[in-house]
Each structure stands twice: as C-alpha cells, then as structure tokens.
Write a protein that holds these residues in place. Structure first.
Motif, PDB file in Angstrom:
ATOM      1  N   PRO A  65      11.557   0.610  43.137  1.00 30.42           N
ATOM      2  CA  PRO A  65      10.819   1.826  43.497  1.00 30.42           C
ATOM      3  C   PRO A  65      11.430   2.593  44.664  1.00 30.42           C
ATOM      4  O   PRO A  65      10.985   3.697  44.963  1.00 30.42           O
ATOM      5  CB  PRO A  65       9.427   1.294  43.884  1.00 30.42           C
ATOM      6  CG  PRO A  65       9.372  -0.127  43.490  1.00 30.42           C
ATOM      7  CD  PRO A  65      10.770  -0.595  43.393  1.00 30.42           C
ATOM      8  N   TRP A  66      12.438   2.025  45.309  1.00 29.67           N
ATOM      9  CA  TRP A  66      13.073   2.697  46.437  1.00 29.67           C
ATOM     10  C   TRP A  66      14.162   3.672  45.998  1.00 29.67           C
ATOM     11  O   TRP A  66      14.720   4.393  46.826  1.00 29.67           O
ATOM     12  CB  TRP A  66      13.672   1.658  47.392  1.00 29.67           C
ATOM     13  CG  TRP A  66      12.632   0.948  48.196  1.00 29.67           C
ATOM     14  CD1 TRP A  66      11.812  -0.051  47.764  1.00 29.67           C
ATOM     15  CD2 TRP A  66      12.288   1.192  49.552  1.00 29.67           C
ATOM     16  NE1 TRP A  66      10.981  -0.447  48.781  1.00 29.67           N
ATOM     17  CE2 TRP A  66      11.256   0.291  49.895  1.00 29.67           C
ATOM     18  CE3 TRP A  66      12.754   2.068  50.534  1.00 29.67           C
ATOM     19  CZ2 TRP A  66      10.675   0.260  51.163  1.00 29.67           C
ATOM     20  CZ3 TRP A  66      12.185   2.023  51.798  1.00 29.67           C
ATOM     21  CH2 TRP A  66      11.162   1.131  52.091  1.00 29.67           C
TER      22      TRP A  66
ATOM     23  N   SER B 282       8.299  -5.453  53.167  1.00 28.02           N
ATOM     24  CA  SER B 282       7.350  -4.708  52.342  1.00 28.02           C
ATOM     25  C   SER B 282       5.973  -5.323  52.556  1.00 28.02           C
ATOM     26  O   SER B 282       5.730  -6.464  52.165  1.00 28.02           O
ATOM     27  CB  SER B 282       7.748  -4.782  50.859  1.00 28.02           C
ATOM     28  OG  SER B 282       6.836  -4.050  50.067  1.00 28.02           O
TER      29      SER B 282
ATOM     30  N   ASN C 222      -2.285   3.975  43.332  1.00 24.04           N
ATOM     31  CA  ASN C 222      -1.238   3.108  42.778  1.00 24.04           C
ATOM     32  C   ASN C 222      -1.826   2.055  41.850  1.00 24.04           C
ATOM     33  O   ASN C 222      -1.224   1.704  40.830  1.00 24.04           O
ATOM     34  CB  ASN C 222      -0.450   2.441  43.903  1.00 24.04           C
ATOM     35  CG  ASN C 222       0.456   3.415  44.639  1.00 24.04           C
ATOM     36  OD1 ASN C 222       0.732   4.503  44.157  1.00 24.04           O
ATOM     37  ND2 ASN C 222       0.915   3.022  45.808  1.00 24.04           N
TER      38      ASN C 222
ATOM     39  N   GLY D 222       1.266   2.210  39.488  1.00 20.10           N
ATOM     40  CA  GLY D 222       2.384   2.490  40.390  1.00 20.10           C
ATOM     41  C   GLY D 222       3.120   3.776  40.115  1.00 20.10           C
ATOM     42  O   GLY D 222       4.289   3.910  40.491  1.00 20.10           O
TER      43      GLY D 222
ATOM     44  N   LYS E 197       4.769   7.356  40.481  1.00 21.39           N
ATOM     45  CA  LYS E 197       5.429   7.846  41.698  1.00 21.39           C
ATOM     46  C   LYS E 197       4.704   9.008  42.380  1.00 21.39           C
ATOM     47  O   LYS E 197       4.967   9.308  43.536  1.00 21.39           O
ATOM     48  CB  LYS E 197       6.869   8.257  41.379  1.00 21.39           C
ATOM     49  CG  LYS E 197       7.778   7.065  41.129  1.00 21.39           C
ATOM     50  CD  LYS E 197       9.219   7.503  40.996  1.00 21.39           C
ATOM     51  CE  LYS E 197      10.146   6.293  40.870  1.00 21.39           C
ATOM     52  NZ  LYS E 197      11.568   6.709  40.758  1.00 21.39           N
TER      53      LYS E 197
ATOM     54  N   LYS F 128      -1.405  -2.531  41.166  1.00 16.84           N
ATOM     55  CA  LYS F 128      -0.358  -2.222  42.143  1.00 16.84           C
ATOM     56  C   LYS F 128      -1.036  -1.761  43.438  1.00 16.84           C
ATOM     57  O   LYS F 128      -2.239  -1.539  43.485  1.00 16.84           O
ATOM     58  CB  LYS F 128       0.554  -1.118  41.611  1.00 16.84           C
ATOM     59  CG  LYS F 128       1.238  -1.420  40.286  1.00 16.84           C
ATOM     60  CD  LYS F 128       2.253  -2.529  40.412  1.00 16.84           C
ATOM     61  CE  LYS F 128       3.134  -2.637  39.168  1.00 16.84           C
ATOM     62  NZ  LYS F 128       2.362  -2.920  37.942  1.00 16.84           N
TER      63      LYS F 128
ATOM     64  N   TYR G 198      -0.102   0.098  47.675  1.00 14.94           N
ATOM     65  CA  TYR G 198       0.845   0.810  48.532  1.00 14.94           C
ATOM     66  C   TYR G 198       1.622  -0.176  49.385  1.00 14.94           C
ATOM     67  O   TYR G 198       1.063  -1.138  49.907  1.00 14.94           O
ATOM     68  CB  TYR G 198       0.104   1.809  49.436  1.00 14.94           C
ATOM     69  CG  TYR G 198       0.961   2.355  50.544  1.00 14.94           C
ATOM     70  CD1 TYR G 198       2.024   3.216  50.264  1.00 14.94           C
ATOM     71  CD2 TYR G 198       0.751   1.978  51.868  1.00 14.94           C
ATOM     72  CE1 TYR G 198       2.844   3.697  51.273  1.00 14.94           C
ATOM     73  CE2 TYR G 198       1.569   2.462  52.885  1.00 14.94           C
ATOM     74  CZ  TYR G 198       2.612   3.312  52.584  1.00 14.94           C
ATOM     75  OH  TYR G 198       3.429   3.779  53.571  1.00 14.94           O
TER      76      TYR G 198
ATOM     77  N   LYS H 268       4.721  -5.880  43.770  1.00 15.62           N
ATOM     78  CA  LYS H 268       3.706  -4.990  43.185  1.00 15.62           C
ATOM     79  C   LYS H 268       3.348  -3.832  44.108  1.00 15.62           C
ATOM     80  O   LYS H 268       2.410  -3.095  43.831  1.00 15.62           O
ATOM     81  CB  LYS H 268       2.447  -5.791  42.847  1.00 15.62           C
ATOM     82  CG  LYS H 268       2.672  -6.824  41.753  1.00 15.62           C
ATOM     83  CD  LYS H 268       1.382  -7.496  41.339  1.00 15.62           C
ATOM     84  CE  LYS H 268       1.624  -8.440  40.161  1.00 15.62           C
ATOM     85  NZ  LYS H 268       0.362  -9.035  39.681  1.00 15.62           N
TER      86      LYS H 268
ATOM     87  N   VAL I  75       4.220  -0.289  46.062  1.00 15.53           N
ATOM     88  CA  VAL I  75       5.004   0.929  45.857  1.00 15.53           C
ATOM     89  C   VAL I  75       5.201   1.636  47.198  1.00 15.53           C
ATOM     90  O   VAL I  75       4.218   1.938  47.890  1.00 15.53           O
ATOM     91  CB  VAL I  75       4.281   1.875  44.876  1.00 15.53           C
ATOM     92  CG1 VAL I  75       5.105   3.135  44.640  1.00 15.53           C
ATOM     93  CG2 VAL I  75       3.991   1.159  43.560  1.00 15.53           C
TER      94      VAL I  75
END
Length: 438
Positions: free
Chosen positions: A136-137, A151, A218, A223, A225, A312, A314, A389, A391
C-alpha cells in the motif's frame, strides 16, 4: 614573468581540483576514504538511541562508512525543518519520520530517490519479509519513495467489563452488533456512550481524520485508497454504509462528541481507537486496566455483509527516505547501511523492545524473537498480527486540505447529526475533487 606564470598554473590546478571534487559529489569521501552520511532520526529519544546503536555497530563491520545520527529539529515542525534543509542545500542523506502525505510533497519537487531503482531495494524487502506490508506504500506514479520502518495498526479498544454487563461476552464485530450493544448500553446506562472518543470527532483538524474516519472507512472498503495521486477513487457504497453506521449511533445518543478526560479509561465510553503507545501511560495512570480482563483489542467493526476477519484499518505509519540531493556514493552507502540493518531480524526485535512500534514486517507473529517480546507484553500481540491489514495515509501533497474537507463537509456534520449520509458523501466528494483540480 616566469614566477607569475607558475603562480597562474598553480591557481588553475587548484581551481580544477576543487571543481573536480564538486563534480564528484561535494567531497562525500574523506581523505582516509571514509564516506560520511547524515541520518536524521525522529524527535523521539528511543528511536534516536536505536539508530545510534545501529550506526556504531555498522561502523565496526564497515569502517569505510560513518553514519552520523542526529534528531530532526522540531521547531517549528520536523516537516518544516526538512523543507528548510532541502531549500538551503543542507538536506541529510537519510531521514526517518516521513509519512506518505509529506513524502508526496517531497517527491513532487523531485527531492526523493525512487527506492526501487536502488539495487539493494529488492533484497531489503525480501530479507525483511515485508512484501505485503509495503504494497500500500506504492505511490500513484508507480514508485516507492518511502521504506516503512513501523506500522501501527490502529485498533479498537473495548471495555469488556461494561460489555459483559449488557450481555456481550466478547466485542461486537459488525455494524448491527455494535448498534444492538449501543441500545442495550443506553437502556442500562443512559449516561454512557458506545463510541467514547470525545470532542475530536467534531473537530475538522486534518490529522484527526486518521483516527476516526479512515479507521472506519478502511474497514468498510477493504482498504480502498480513497485518493490515489490526484484522483478521488473513494468507494461510495462503503463510504455511505460507514457514515450511515455512525449516523445510526448518533441517533441512539451513543456517540460522545464533547470534551471529556479519558472517557474510555474512566468507563464513560465503551470503545475508542487505541495505539500501542497508550499502554505505557496506562501503567502509570490506569494500572487497573488489564488486557483480556477488562479490555480487549480488535480490528474495526465492518458492515454486516463482510467477514470481520477481513477488516482493515488505518496505519499510523512512518518510514525513511533517501534524498536525491545526496551524491550517488552517499546514496549507495545509505542503501547498504539499510540493507545491513534489515537483513537481521534481531535489529527489528531491538527496535520493538525500545519503541513499542511494530516493525513493518509480514511475519511478526511467526518469529520466535517477537513471540518472546509479546509474551512479556501480550497487549502488543494484536498490533503485530494486524500490521499487514493496516493502510497508510493518502499520498497526495495536499493531504491537509483534503482531510480537512472530509471533516468539514461530511464526518463532523454526521457526528453532530446535521446531515444525512448520502448528502455528506456527495458534498465531500465534490469539495475534494475541486481541491484536487487546483
């Protein structure tokens, strides 16, 4: 005449030598062949201690590289200090404490190295076992500008002692379960609240949306974007479902939106967002709170048609970057240093022990060393399990303006009971798309 000619030739040679040195990268290598790189650590003492230890250990195995660790100046902010350093030509080689939104600002001005273009990048990802966590990065332009260090999956804390009093032996997992629990709570305890967050829910300040809107969104959207680069890609169905859930809680008078001191800790509220940094404070101020005795931790609740196991959340997550202004040999030395750090899981264990910040790895709960840490601090286990999990924040340089609009046009009005979910989503979407076009 001859002496003048010799002087001119000597001066010419000196200038040529200086210019030659500049063209090779500003003298990155000292007279004894040691490359010196500057590493700016987060303004958090445990992180500074970790990186200084890593620099000292690396010097022992690679004496040709000197890593100078210092803290980013916080005045007026770490972001402002980094921007000022870039503008003044004084940027370090590496800096940590970078989220995706700020990285988007820096990458837009070509200030960052695209990490996947470095030959060490693939090996770092493989050795650290972070292929899922880093996905996700990726930025909208296809590059990876940030190597995530930690994270923090934001989890939901539940006062299980209060839930048991209203007939719930475990935390509710779906919207309908939470609403049912809210009705039972208000029937038994009219002065308590299901979502005990407080005044932040009604505050439009941009960063506050990370800890309410994005946690819930999320979970509802698997999740999604939300904003990808300069495009609004929000999942309307999921967004309206989530806003409807919050609106329904508000109608039950089960959402605390006024200022209150530690409402979750004091039992005024039943659930709220929890980060792993919370527990050290609790040990001092609320030692009566015991994991699995009177509180529990879960991923956010989901719509009824979703599997709660797929929820998911944050990621309160930051990473490090390499600056494009650094000479190539310094960039190469920085990448080699990072490869060395992340090739040994013991270094991530040391990080976890010092900071309580879960390393950005896919395998935390599979490694024996981490199991030992979590055996001593079991409340960190759910965070370690949820790393893949979580985001991270949106990768748009105008994230402050955009997240302010989420609050002012939609979320804040929902929690105040001023607007219906469909209208809130439509107004927010229109405002965000207008901001993205500027």
């Amino acid at each position: 005449m001859k002496r003048k000619l010799l002087l001119i030739l000597a001066l010419t040679a000196m200038v040529a030598s200086v210019l030659g040195g500049c063209s090779k990268g500003g003298g990155a290598e000292s007279a004894d062949g040691v490359i010196s790189i500057d590493f700016w650590a987060a303004p958090n003492p445990p992180q500074q201690v970790f990186w200084k230890e890593m620099a000292d250990k690396y010097a022992a195995v690679n004496p040709k590289v000197k890593v100078n660790v210092s803290a980013i100046k916080e005045s007026p902010s770490s972001e402002a200090s980094i921007q000022a350093a870039i503008a003044g030509g004084n940027a370090p080689t590496i800096s940590e404490n970078i989220n995706r939104g700020f990285a988007a600002q820096l990458s837009n001005s070509k200030a960052l190295v695209a990490l996947e273009e470095l030959p060490q990048f693939k090996e770092i990802i493989e050795k650290r076992n972070m292929a899922e966590t880093i996905k996700p990065w990726e930025f909208a332009d296809g590059h990876q500008y940030v190597l995530p260090i930690y994270s923090n999956p934001m989890l939901i804390g539940w006062r299980t002692d209060i839930l048991k009093e209203i007939g719930y032996n475990e935390p509710p997992k779906t919207y309908s379960e939470v609403l049912d629990a809210a009705k039972k709570l208000k029937a038994k305890y009219p002065d308590k609240f299901m979502w005990g967050k407080g005044a932040d829910l009604a505050d439009p300040t941009a960063w506050k949306r990370w800890f309410d809107f994005f946690i819930m969104y999320n979970a509802a959207s698997d999740g999604n974007k939300f904003i990808e680069g300069s495009n609004f890609v929000g999942d309307e169905k999921a967004g309206i479902e989530m806003l409807t859930f919050v609106s329904d809680l508000v109608k039950e008078k089960a959402v605390l939106t006024k200022q209150a001191t530690d409402p979750f800790e004091t039992g005024l509220g039943v659930f709220t967002d929890i980060g792993p940094w919370t527990f050290d404070m609790w040990k001092e101020k609320y030692p009566e709170l015991k994991y699995k005795e009177n509180y529990d931790l879960t991923l956010p609740p989901v719509p009824d048609n979703m599997d709660p196991a797929d929820s998911k959340t944050y990621a309160d997550a930051k990473g490090l970057v390499i600056f494009a202004s650094a000479p190539k040999d310094k960039q190469e030395a920085a990448a080699e240093f990072l490869k060395w750090v992340y090739s040994d899981s013991a270094n991530d264990v040391a990080w976890f022990q010092k900071t309580n910040l879960p390393p950005a790895r896919d395998d935390l709960m599979e490694l024996e060393e981490f199991k030992n840490v979590i055996a001593e601090k079991p409340e960190l286990g759910p965070f370690a399990e949820a790393v893949s999990k979580a985001v991270p924040s949106i990768d748009n340089p105008r994230f402050n303006e955009l997240q302010t609009l989420i609050g002012s046009e939609a979320f804040n009005k929902i929690v105040r009971g001023e607007i219906d979910p469909q209208t809130a989503w439509n107004n927010m979407k229109k405002a965000i798309e207008g901001e993205l076009q500027q």
